[in-house]
Design a protein around this motif. Sequence first.
Motif, mmCIF file in Angstrom:
data_model
loop_
_atom_site.group_PDB
_atom_site.id
_atom_site.type_symbol
_atom_site.label_atom_id
_atom_site.label_comp_id
_atom_site.label_asym_id
_atom_site.label_seq_id
_atom_site.Cartn_x
_atom_site.Cartn_y
_atom_site.Cartn_z
ATOM 1 N N ALA A 238 0.815 -1.356 0.126
ATOM 2 C CA ALA A 238 -0.001 -0.017 0.093
ATOM 3 C C ALA A 238 0.853 1.245 0.006
ATOM 4 O O ALA A 238 0.344 2.143 -0.719
ATOM 5 C CB ALA A 238 -0.705 0.092 1.206
ATOM 6 N N LYS A 239 2.005 1.134 0.844
ATOM 7 C CA LYS A 239 2.977 2.447 0.716
ATOM 8 C C LYS A 239 3.433 2.701 -0.595
ATOM 9 O O LYS A 239 3.161 4.172 -1.079
ATOM 10 C CB LYS A 239 4.085 2.170 1.610
ATOM 11 C CG LYS A 239 4.775 3.509 2.080
ATOM 12 C CD LYS A 239 6.028 3.650 0.892
ATOM 13 C CE LYS A 239 6.921 4.920 1.131
ATOM 14 N NZ LYS A 239 7.677 5.091 0.058
ATOM 15 N N GLY A 240 3.754 1.806 -1.478
ATOM 16 C CA GLY A 240 4.347 2.051 -2.626
ATOM 17 C C GLY A 240 3.114 2.544 -3.585
ATOM 18 O O GLY A 240 3.307 3.419 -4.359
ATOM 19 N N ILE A 241 2.070 1.921 -3.856
ATOM 20 C CA ILE A 241 1.012 2.161 -4.379
ATOM 21 C C ILE A 241 0.412 3.555 -4.115
ATOM 22 O O ILE A 241 0.247 4.414 -5.204
ATOM 23 C CB ILE A 241 -0.054 1.226 -4.287
ATOM 24 C CG1 ILE A 241 0.395 -0.198 -4.898
ATOM 25 C CG2 ILE A 241 -1.403 1.621 -5.332
ATOM 26 C CD1 ILE A 241 -0.735 -1.208 -4.709
ATOM 27 N N VAL A 242 0.210 3.955 -2.838
ATOM 28 C CA VAL A 242 -0.308 5.117 -2.639
ATOM 29 C C VAL A 242 0.738 6.148 -2.844
ATOM 30 O O VAL A 242 0.413 7.440 -3.450
ATOM 31 C CB VAL A 242 -0.831 5.426 -1.230
ATOM 32 C CG1 VAL A 242 -1.076 6.795 -0.779
ATOM 33 C CG2 VAL A 242 -1.660 4.368 -0.988
ATOM 34 N N ALA A 243 2.092 6.013 -2.524
ATOM 35 C CA ALA A 243 2.951 7.266 -2.741
ATOM 36 C C ALA A 243 3.074 7.315 -4.495
ATOM 37 O O ALA A 243 3.165 8.480 -4.715
ATOM 38 C CB ALA A 243 4.320 6.790 -1.889
ATOM 39 N N SER A 244 3.031 6.380 -4.954
ATOM 40 C CA SER A 244 3.256 6.554 -6.508
ATOM 41 C C SER A 244 2.132 7.225 -7.077
ATOM 42 O O SER A 244 2.137 8.191 -7.961
ATOM 43 C CB SER A 244 3.449 5.231 -7.199
ATOM 44 O OG SER A 244 4.935 4.672 -6.912
ATOM 45 N N THR A 245 0.827 6.860 -6.659
ATOM 46 C CA THR A 245 -0.416 7.383 -7.190
ATOM 47 C C THR A 245 -0.322 8.958 -6.522
ATOM 48 O O THR A 245 -0.477 9.782 -7.634
ATOM 49 C CB THR A 245 -1.536 6.639 -6.534
ATOM 50 O OG1 THR A 245 -1.361 5.367 -6.913
ATOM 51 C CG2 THR A 245 -2.776 7.179 -6.999
ATOM 52 N N ALA A 246 -0.010 9.166 -5.497
ATOM 53 C CA ALA A 246 -0.017 10.743 -5.181
ATOM 54 C C ALA A 246 0.881 11.438 -6.018
ATOM 55 O O ALA A 246 0.438 12.574 -6.418
ATOM 56 C CB ALA A 246 0.305 10.858 -3.764
ATOM 57 N N GLY A 247 2.137 10.946 -6.234
ATOM 58 C CA GLY A 247 2.919 11.825 -6.798
ATOM 59 C C GLY A 247 2.761 11.794 -8.490
ATOM 60 O O GLY A 247 2.698 13.132 -8.963
ATOM 61 N N LEU A 248 2.476 10.897 -9.108
ATOM 62 C CA LEU A 248 2.039 10.687 -10.494
ATOM 63 C C LEU A 248 0.731 11.557 -10.718
ATOM 64 O O LEU A 248 0.860 12.265 -12.013
ATOM 65 C CB LEU A 248 2.035 9.482 -10.944
ATOM 66 C CG LEU A 248 3.456 8.691 -10.911
ATOM 67 C CD1 LEU A 248 2.999 7.086 -11.338
ATOM 68 C CD2 LEU A 248 4.256 9.193 -12.106
ATOM 69 N N ALA A 249 -0.118 11.581 -9.813
ATOM 70 C CA ALA A 249 -1.444 12.131 -10.234
ATOM 71 C C ALA A 249 -1.387 13.738 -10.358
ATOM 72 O O ALA A 249 -2.001 14.102 -11.244
ATOM 73 C CB ALA A 249 -2.453 11.560 -9.149
ATOM 74 N N ILE A 250 -0.693 14.215 -9.242
ATOM 75 C CA ILE A 250 -0.418 15.656 -9.414
ATOM 76 C C ILE A 250 0.261 16.167 -10.823
ATOM 77 O O ILE A 250 -0.228 17.191 -11.209
ATOM 78 C CB ILE A 250 0.344 16.184 -8.129
ATOM 79 C CG1 ILE A 250 -0.412 15.852 -6.828
ATOM 80 C CG2 ILE A 250 0.759 17.723 -8.377
ATOM 81 C CD1 ILE A 250 0.483 16.203 -5.541
ATOM 82 N N LEU A 251 1.291 15.384 -11.007
ATOM 83 C CA LEU A 251 1.876 15.911 -12.268
ATOM 84 C C LEU A 251 1.201 15.712 -13.645
ATOM 85 O O LEU A 251 1.116 16.468 -14.381
ATOM 86 C CB LEU A 251 3.440 15.163 -12.171
ATOM 87 C CG LEU A 251 4.309 15.391 -11.323
ATOM 88 C CD1 LEU A 251 5.575 14.779 -11.349
ATOM 89 C CD2 LEU A 251 4.913 17.135 -11.283
ATOM 90 N N LEU A 252 0.556 14.367 -13.511
ATOM 91 C CA LEU A 252 -0.077 14.176 -14.805
ATOM 92 C C LEU A 252 -1.255 15.065 -14.991
ATOM 93 O O LEU A 252 -1.676 15.475 -16.293
ATOM 94 C CB LEU A 252 -0.661 12.939 -14.781
ATOM 95 C CG LEU A 252 0.493 11.658 -14.793
ATOM 96 C CD1 LEU A 252 -0.017 10.083 -14.623
ATOM 97 C CD2 LEU A 252 1.080 11.546 -16.456
ATOM 98 N N GLN A 253 -1.953 15.300 -13.769
ATOM 99 C CA GLN A 253 -3.060 16.203 -13.869
ATOM 100 C C GLN A 253 -2.671 17.732 -14.209
ATOM 101 O O GLN A 253 -3.716 18.395 -15.025
ATOM 102 C CB GLN A 253 -3.579 16.443 -12.498
ATOM 103 C CG GLN A 253 -5.050 17.292 -12.441
ATOM 104 C CD GLN A 253 -6.164 16.281 -12.819
ATOM 105 O OE1 GLN A 253 -6.012 15.095 -12.779
ATOM 106 N NE2 GLN A 253 -7.226 17.121 -13.277
#
Length: 411
Positions: A238-253
């Motif tokens: 969960a740590k890896g999935i959530v951290a990756s999603t949080a960072g990628l989502a901001i930039l991709l958005q």
Amino acid sequence: MAVMQRRKSYEARIGTVRVGGTAPVMVQSMTNTDTADIASTVKQVAALAKAGSEVVRVTVNNEAAAAAVSPIVDELASMGVHVPIVGDFHYNGHLLLKNFPECARALAKYRINPGNVSIGRKNDDNFRTMIDIAIENDRPVRIGVNWGSLDQSLLARMMDENAKLSSPREPREVMIEAMITSALHSAELAESYGLKGDHIILSAKVSGVQDLVDVYRQLAARCQYPLHLGLTEAGMGAKGIVASTAGLAILLQEGIGDTIRVSLTPAPGGDRTEEVQVAQQVLQSLGIRSFLPQVTACPGCGRTTSTYFQELAQQIQFYVREQMPAWRKQYVGVEEMKLAVMGCIVNGPGESKHANIGISLPGTFEEPKAPVFVDGRLVTTLKGDHIVEEFKQILDEYVQVKYAKKETVKV
């Protein structure tokens, strides 16, 4: 909020895959096998490609690995797997590419870490050797800066210069600036040696979400090279999935990013393809790309003491994933389909109506029947012991009719 317009960048190519420009954001992954073990590496690359990785990176760290690259690519081709293979080089890449020209030809792209390529040298001979080989073979290069292997002489010099300022910046800011400077300077050098700008991809990887956002925002504002996004070490579960999603989502958005990787640490013996599925889900959840039909399911509550709806949702999700390789070839747009498997009357019918196909299973003490909605309309009610099979049949029939390729009529 709608996804912002994609940042303008050069369009590069990795084999047959377009990167940057107007190309879709690409999903990338990396093997964790010993590249010299040809059979294991071929097996994992094939699995990653089947899962949807559009480019796969392999470690090329010694002569045995370099010698194995060409046979790996040939074996994959014989299996009908033509995913571009990227070579990951550190320290000795100039020697391996020079001494194993068949490796240089077989790879679709070279990844170079400027912090590791010329350690202990006063010039850039090693870096230039790799760039010259990339030019000779018409291969793109990813210049990948990592904060864990940043050029220490550059960082020390910038820290010293910062300390002399009347208002010094925070060390974190200097570190981010050093990463950006390293990436841009290396790209400038590569172009001065003759590598075309549309053959360069940049990355500046860190392990913290806020650091990732800050470094890529600044890098994106200062160049037009395609950018590869990802935390360098995301972590497990969960740590890896959530951290990756949080960072990628901001930039991709914000329209930043042309290729992405979710660098998950797998559990011992775990499935490496999980990182591909997570990367795809990030893009699909943001509405940037679609890869497979999405299954909406309620989380359950005191109204859903039976696990039946959970089991059905899991079976349908697995069934869809298994069918997608064949569906993708036969049915246009099937990856956009939305399914709903709900557990009680509160939100079940309403949520099911919003999906292409939805089923509302009975909650605790509700009447034992399950209405099925297709494109917002109630079409049948299922009962008994064969609900799963009957729902799959409805799903198959819908896919065949809704997403069938239209035949071109010749006049």
